[in-house]
Each structure stands twice: as structure tokens, then as C-alpha cells.
Enzyme design. Structure first.
Site, PDB file in Angstrom:
ATOM      1  N   ARG A 119     -80.788  10.816  13.103  1.00  8.68           N
ATOM      2  CA  ARG A 119     -80.781  11.499  11.799  1.00  8.68           C
ATOM      3  C   ARG A 119     -80.389  12.973  11.889  1.00  8.68           C
ATOM      4  O   ARG A 119     -80.671  13.760  10.998  1.00  8.68           O
ATOM      5  CB  ARG A 119     -82.128  11.365  11.094  1.00  8.68           C
ATOM      6  CG  ARG A 119     -82.524   9.924  10.853  1.00  8.68           C
ATOM      7  CD  ARG A 119     -83.574   9.815   9.771  1.00  8.68           C
ATOM      8  NE  ARG A 119     -83.865   8.432   9.490  1.00  8.68           N
ATOM      9  CZ  ARG A 119     -84.818   7.732  10.110  1.00  8.68           C
ATOM     10  NH1 ARG A 119     -85.579   8.306  11.007  1.00  8.68           N
ATOM     11  NH2 ARG A 119     -85.001   6.472   9.812  1.00  8.68           N
ATOM     12  N   LYS A 141     -67.184  19.790   7.859  1.00  2.78           N
ATOM     13  CA  LYS A 141     -66.716  18.456   7.475  1.00  2.78           C
ATOM     14  C   LYS A 141     -66.585  17.619   8.738  1.00  2.78           C
ATOM     15  O   LYS A 141     -65.900  18.028   9.683  1.00  2.78           O
ATOM     16  CB  LYS A 141     -65.363  18.529   6.772  1.00  2.78           C
ATOM     17  CG  LYS A 141     -65.462  18.866   5.305  1.00  2.78           C
ATOM     18  CD  LYS A 141     -64.131  18.654   4.610  1.00  2.78           C
ATOM     19  CE  LYS A 141     -64.228  18.996   3.148  1.00  2.78           C
ATOM     20  NZ  LYS A 141     -62.905  18.924   2.481  1.00  2.78           N
ATOM     21  N   GLU A 183     -51.513  24.309   8.346  1.00  4.66           N
ATOM     22  CA  GLU A 183     -52.797  24.733   7.754  1.00  4.66           C
ATOM     23  C   GLU A 183     -52.835  26.262   7.624  1.00  4.66           C
ATOM     24  O   GLU A 183     -53.412  26.790   6.681  1.00  4.66           O
ATOM     25  CB  GLU A 183     -53.977  24.236   8.607  1.00  4.66           C
ATOM     26  CG  GLU A 183     -54.074  22.721   8.756  1.00  4.66           C
ATOM     27  CD  GLU A 183     -54.682  21.990   7.539  1.00  4.66           C
ATOM     28  OE1 GLU A 183     -54.871  22.630   6.477  1.00  4.66           O
ATOM     29  OE2 GLU A 183     -54.946  20.779   7.658  1.00  4.66           O
ATOM     30  N   LYS A 225     -61.432  30.753   5.501  1.00  2.96           N
ATOM     31  CA  LYS A 225     -62.198  29.504   5.484  1.00  2.96           C
ATOM     32  C   LYS A 225     -63.683  29.790   5.306  1.00  2.96           C
ATOM     33  O   LYS A 225     -64.377  29.127   4.522  1.00  2.96           O
ATOM     34  CB  LYS A 225     -61.945  28.730   6.786  1.00  2.96           C
ATOM     35  CG  LYS A 225     -62.673  27.392   6.898  1.00  2.96           C
ATOM     36  CD  LYS A 225     -61.942  26.292   6.187  1.00  2.96           C
ATOM     37  CE  LYS A 225     -62.715  24.986   6.138  1.00  2.96           C
ATOM     38  NZ  LYS A 225     -62.227  23.966   7.041  1.00  2.96           N
ATOM     39  N   GLU A 235     -67.880  21.323  -1.506  1.00  2.00           N
ATOM     40  CA  GLU A 235     -66.652  21.021  -2.245  1.00  2.00           C
ATOM     41  C   GLU A 235     -66.915  20.561  -3.677  1.00  2.00           C
ATOM     42  O   GLU A 235     -66.396  19.543  -4.131  1.00  2.00           O
ATOM     43  CB  GLU A 235     -65.806  19.977  -1.485  1.00  2.00           C
ATOM     44  CG  GLU A 235     -64.351  20.026  -1.939  1.00  2.00           C
ATOM     45  CD  GLU A 235     -63.420  19.206  -1.057  1.00  2.00           C
ATOM     46  OE1 GLU A 235     -63.367  19.496   0.154  1.00  2.00           O
ATOM     47  OE2 GLU A 235     -62.748  18.320  -1.583  1.00  2.00           O
ATOM     48  N   ARG A 239     -63.522  24.872  -2.816  1.00  2.00           N
ATOM     49  CA  ARG A 239     -63.173  24.320  -1.496  1.00  2.00           C
ATOM     50  C   ARG A 239     -62.075  23.274  -1.588  1.00  2.00           C
ATOM     51  O   ARG A 239     -61.317  23.080  -0.630  1.00  2.00           O
ATOM     52  CB  ARG A 239     -64.419  23.758  -0.800  1.00  2.00           C
ATOM     53  CG  ARG A 239     -64.129  23.312   0.620  1.00  2.00           C
ATOM     54  CD  ARG A 239     -65.359  23.081   1.457  1.00  2.00           C
ATOM     55  NE  ARG A 239     -64.969  22.659   2.788  1.00  2.00           N
ATOM     56  CZ  ARG A 239     -65.790  22.514   3.812  1.00  2.00           C
ATOM     57  NH1 ARG A 239     -67.066  22.784   3.670  1.00  2.00           N
ATOM     58  NH2 ARG A 239     -65.343  22.108   4.988  1.00  2.00           N
ATOM     59  N   ASN A 243     -57.401  21.543   0.157  1.00  2.00           N
ATOM     60  CA  ASN A 243     -56.700  20.258   0.209  1.00  2.00           C
ATOM     61  C   ASN A 243     -55.261  20.346  -0.263  1.00  2.00           C
ATOM     62  O   ASN A 243     -54.627  19.307  -0.494  1.00  2.00           O
ATOM     63  CB  ASN A 243     -57.447  19.244  -0.651  1.00  2.00           C
ATOM     64  CG  ASN A 243     -58.357  18.392   0.183  1.00  2.00           C
ATOM     65  OD1 ASN A 243     -57.920  17.426   0.779  1.00  2.00           O
ATOM     66  ND2 ASN A 243     -59.617  18.764   0.248  1.00  2.00           N
ATOM     67  N   HIS A 246     -52.760  17.898   0.961  1.00  2.00           N
ATOM     68  CA  HIS A 246     -53.476  16.840   1.664  1.00  2.00           C
ATOM     69  C   HIS A 246     -53.461  15.506   0.914  1.00  2.00           C
ATOM     70  O   HIS A 246     -53.575  14.455   1.538  1.00  2.00           O
ATOM     71  CB  HIS A 246     -54.925  17.262   1.937  1.00  2.00           C
ATOM     72  CG  HIS A 246     -55.054  18.285   3.029  1.00  2.00           C
ATOM     73  ND1 HIS A 246     -54.387  19.491   3.014  1.00  2.00           N
ATOM     74  CD2 HIS A 246     -55.782  18.286   4.186  1.00  2.00           C
ATOM     75  CE1 HIS A 246     -54.704  20.179   4.096  1.00  2.00           C
ATOM     76  NE2 HIS A 246     -55.540  19.478   4.825  1.00  2.00           N
ATOM     77  N   HIS A 250     -52.395  12.877   3.274  1.00  2.00           N
ATOM     78  CA  HIS A 250     -53.279  11.789   3.720  1.00  2.00           C
ATOM     79  C   HIS A 250     -52.638  10.425   3.441  1.00  2.00           C
ATOM     80  O   HIS A 250     -52.790   9.489   4.227  1.00  2.00           O
ATOM     81  CB  HIS A 250     -54.624  11.883   2.996  1.00  2.00           C
ATOM     82  CG  HIS A 250     -55.513  12.982   3.526  1.00  2.00           C
ATOM     83  ND1 HIS A 250     -56.675  13.366   2.899  1.00  2.00           N
ATOM     84  CD2 HIS A 250     -55.407  13.773   4.618  1.00  2.00           C
ATOM     85  CE1 HIS A 250     -57.239  14.340   3.581  1.00  2.00           C
ATOM     86  NE2 HIS A 250     -56.497  14.610   4.633  1.00  2.00           N
ATOM     87  N   HIS A 263     -51.575  15.249  11.659  1.00  2.00           N
ATOM     88  CA  HIS A 263     -52.156  15.631  10.365  1.00  2.00           C
ATOM     89  C   HIS A 263     -51.397  16.829   9.764  1.00  2.00           C
ATOM     90  O   HIS A 263     -51.019  16.810   8.587  1.00  2.00           O
ATOM     91  CB  HIS A 263     -53.645  15.966  10.551  1.00  2.00           C
ATOM     92  CG  HIS A 263     -54.293  16.513   9.322  1.00  2.00           C
ATOM     93  ND1 HIS A 263     -54.387  15.801   8.151  1.00  2.00           N
ATOM     94  CD2 HIS A 263     -54.860  17.726   9.073  1.00  2.00           C
ATOM     95  CE1 HIS A 263     -54.995  16.542   7.232  1.00  2.00           C
ATOM     96  NE2 HIS A 263     -55.292  17.718   7.760  1.00  2.00           N
TER      97      HIS A 263
HETATM   98  N1  GLY Z   1     -60.113  21.019   5.845  1.00  2.00           N
HETATM   99  C1  GLY Z   1     -60.543  21.229   4.519  1.00  2.00           C
HETATM  100  C2  GLY Z   1     -61.963  21.622   4.404  1.00  2.00           C
HETATM  101  O1  GLY Z   1     -62.606  21.880   5.383  1.00  2.00           O
HETATM  102  O2  GLY Z   1     -62.475  21.688   3.309  1.00  2.00           O
END
Ligand code: GLY
Length: 361
Positions: A119, A141, A183, A225, A235, A239, A243, A246, A250, A263
Site C-alpha cells: 500500500r 505520475k 517535451e 514542471k 491534474e 496540469r 499533455n 499527447h 498517445h 514517446h
Molecule cells: N507528463 C505530464 C505530467 O506529468 O503531467
């Protein structure tokens, strides 16, 4: 060395950025490790380069290691199970600290294992690719891919520290380095036009890995960041701007098969598609679209989607995007360079045109 902080109260942590920091692993990380038990998770590419050095530096700890296969195609629950199997069979308890030594795939899977094992146990990020240094190692993330969607299974779990040794980029292959630049460029596009201009001026030196320029690049991205994550850890709002590119990207990664495109390469194409759509809607000028594609090209990145992927496949894959609400597709688009928005108010005909025509003329 520069130290930035991600200020999230009791979940806050430092980001150490500098040269030769692997050699200072114990000095910088010891106070973040809560017992003698440390497990370093890495991959087959990184292990021969840096694993012995890090193990040797953590003298005060009993360090065990787990070496995973390398590549996005291994970012699966099965691979995370290998981490769990090793932790359970070696009888590690709740005070074990996991250290992710590798790129985004290793970092995301190690973080996810740390979020779930008993946990939740602490973990530390030592990112070894440009992409993981500027983005994925910061912000908590973690997760794995599902065959139908990137990063579909995961958890938010903040690391206890991020240690960025810029010297490791000297062994990074040029394709991986370029992928990280997608990025980097993203940060300029979403809310820092002056950083975008600075990148346009300095892309030649960045490509040469000039050390001071590279350190400044990484610092500015990590600061950006950290600011965004402090504002919106889970998010709910801003945040999602991270993306940019993305949603399309993706879809390309899943559609072409994980590992076919890196990526960052898929994100580069996705940024161009978002720029094309933004311009078809009258938001972004053609000049700005040209500046964006030109900088991505100078960073040696692909800018057109795979010819095998058609509109229907994009739409099917994007329908499962994590940003969508009540089945409504949401996209990150640009009003201008440095001003991105998340919106479901896009022109669906313009989206069709982008998917049918962008890069296909
Ligand atoms: N890579 C996008 C984020 O961390 O929100």
C-alpha cells in the site's frame, strides 16, 4: 549544483540538478531513505553503464537490484509483477526505498510498484534520459500502458527526491536525446513564449549537448514542471496543459505498437497536429505553425503522422484519452506560442481535416 523544490507540503521534495551527481548519491539521498533497505530498479541498457557506480556510492545501505528489459513495449503489468515478485520473495517490508535508475519507462513502473507495494513505500527518481529529466521524473505520475491506451493504469505517487546528473546524457543515443527535446519544446509552447524563443536561438548548442546550455534547459523545464505540479498536483486543471501533443501522440504510440515510436517522437508529431488544428480554427498563425515545425525539425524530430494511421483509428484511440469528460474529447490547443488551452470547444470539421490531411499532402 542547483536545487529546485517541488512544494507540496509533506509530499514536497528536492530536485538536484548538476554534473557528476551520481557520485554524490549517498550524500544527497541518504536523508530521504528511511531504513537500510534499498532496491534499485533499472534496465538492461542502463545497468552496465551506471548501476555499479550507484550501488557502490550507497555504502551505508543494503542495496539490492532489479534489472528489467528495456523499451516501452515492456511497460506492462507483467513487468511490474517482476518487481513485486522480487520484493515479496526477498521479504522487503514497508520501509524499503525503491530507486528508479533509468528513463521514463523505468521511472513510471518503479513509481507504480512503490505506490502499490504494501500500500505504498517511498521511492526516488534518478532519471537517465533527457525526457525523464525534464518531465516524467517530476510530478508523481506513475503507471503502465494498456494495449488500448497509454498510461491507462497508474497512480499519483510523489518521489522523495529527484537526482538529475546531466553527465549521463553523454551516453544517451541521439534518437533518445531528440525525443526528450519534444517535451522541452512543449514547455515553451504551453506558457513560456520567451523560453520558446530562447530554444530557437540555442537549438544548435543544445544539439551539441553544450553543458551550460543543457543545464539551463533542464533547470527551466523542471522549474516549469514544479510550478505546474504545485498548482495542480492531480491534474484537475492547468496540469493537463502538459499533455500538449499527447492526445495525438498517445494514439500513435498505441496504434503503431508501443516502442515503434519513442514517446517524445510521437509527442513531436502530436504537437504539429495540435498546431495544425489550432491554425485551421484561426487561433494560431501560419507563421507560428512554421516556427513550431521548424524548431522540432531542427531537434531532429519527426513531424508527420505514420501513413498507416487513418482518421478512424486516431478517433477510436483518442476516444479513450484520460482527459475526456463524459465521452467528450478534450484537446490541448494553442491560441499562440506560449498560450495553450485545454478545450472540448474545438471545430470537429477542422479536426477531421487535420486527421485526413496534415502531413499527407
Ligand atoms: N507528463 C505530464 C505530467 O506529468 O503531467
Amino acid at each position: 549544483m542547483i536545487t529546485l523544490n517541488v512544494d507540496l507540503d509533506e509530499r514536497g521534495y528536492p530536485i538536484f540538478i548538476g554534473r557528476a551527481l551520481l557520485g554524490r548519491s549517498e550524500e544527497l539521498l541518504a536523508e530521504k531513505i528511511v531504513s537500510k533497505q534499498v532496491v534499485i530498479v533499472t534496465n538492461e541498457t542502463i545497468a552496465p553503464l551506471y548501476l555499479d557506480e550507484v550501488v557502490a556510492k550507497l555504502k551505508a545501505f543494503d542495496v539490492e537490484t532489479i534489472v528489467l528489459p528495456d523499451g516501452e513495449q515492456f511497460k506492462t503489468l507483467d513487468t511490474v509483477m517482476q518487481i513485486f515478485d522480487a520484493l515479496v520473495s526477498r521479504k522487503f517490508g514497508r520501509k524499503v526505498t525503491l530507486i528508479a535508475l533509468g528513463g521514463g519507462v523505468v521511472g513510471d513502473m518503479t513509481g507504480f510498484a512503490a505506490a502499490c507495494y504494501q500500500r505504498g513505500v517511498p521511492f526516488i527518481q534518478i532519471p537517465t534520459t533527457l525526457l525523464s529529466q525534464v518531465d516524467s521524473s517530476v510530478g508523481g505520475k506513475t503507471g503502465v500502458n494498456h494495449p488500448q491506451g497509454k498510461n491507462m493504469i497508474g497512480a499519483f505517487h510523489q518521489p522523495k527526491a529527484v537526482l538529475i546528473d546531466t553527465d549521463v546524457l553523454n551516453t544517451l543515443d541521439s534518437r533518445q536525446f531528440s525525443a526528450g527535446l519534444a517535451e522541452v519544446i512543449k514547455y515553451g509552447l504551453i506558457r513560456d513564449a520567451s523560453f520558446f524563443s530562447w530554444l530557437e536561438e540555442n537549438i544548435g548548442l543544445i544539439n551539441q549537448k553544450e553543458s551550460e546550455i543543457l543545464a539551463e534547459t533542464i533547470e527551466r523545464c523542471c522549474q516549469s514542471k514544479a510550478d505546474i505540479v504545485e498548482e495542480d498536483e492531480h491534474e484537475g486543471g492547468v496540469r493537463a496543459l502538459l499533455n500538449l501533443g499527447h492526445t495525438f501522440g498517445h494514439a500513435i504510440e498505441a496504434g503503431e505498437g508501443y516502442g515503434e515510436y519513442l514517446h517524445g517522437e510521437a509527442v513531436s508529431i502530436g504537437i504539429c497536429m495540435a498546431a495544425d488544428l489550432s491554425s485551421r480554427m484561426g487561433w494560431l498563425s501560419r507563421d507560428d505553425v512554421e516556427r513550431i515545425t521548424s524548431l522540432l525539425k531542427k531537434a531532429m524530430l519527426p513531424i508527420v503522422p505514420p501513413s498507416t494511421m487513418k482518421r478512424e483509428q486516431f478517433m477510436r484511440l483518442m476516444a479513450g484519452d484520460k482527459k475526456n469528460v463524459d465521452g467528450q474529447l478534450r484537446l490541448v490547443l494553442m491560441r499562440k506560442i506560449g498560450d495553450a488551452v485545454v478545450t472540448d470547444q474545438f471545430d470537429s470539421n477542422a479536426l477531421k481535416e487535420t486527421l485526413d490531411s496534415y502531413g499527407r499532402e
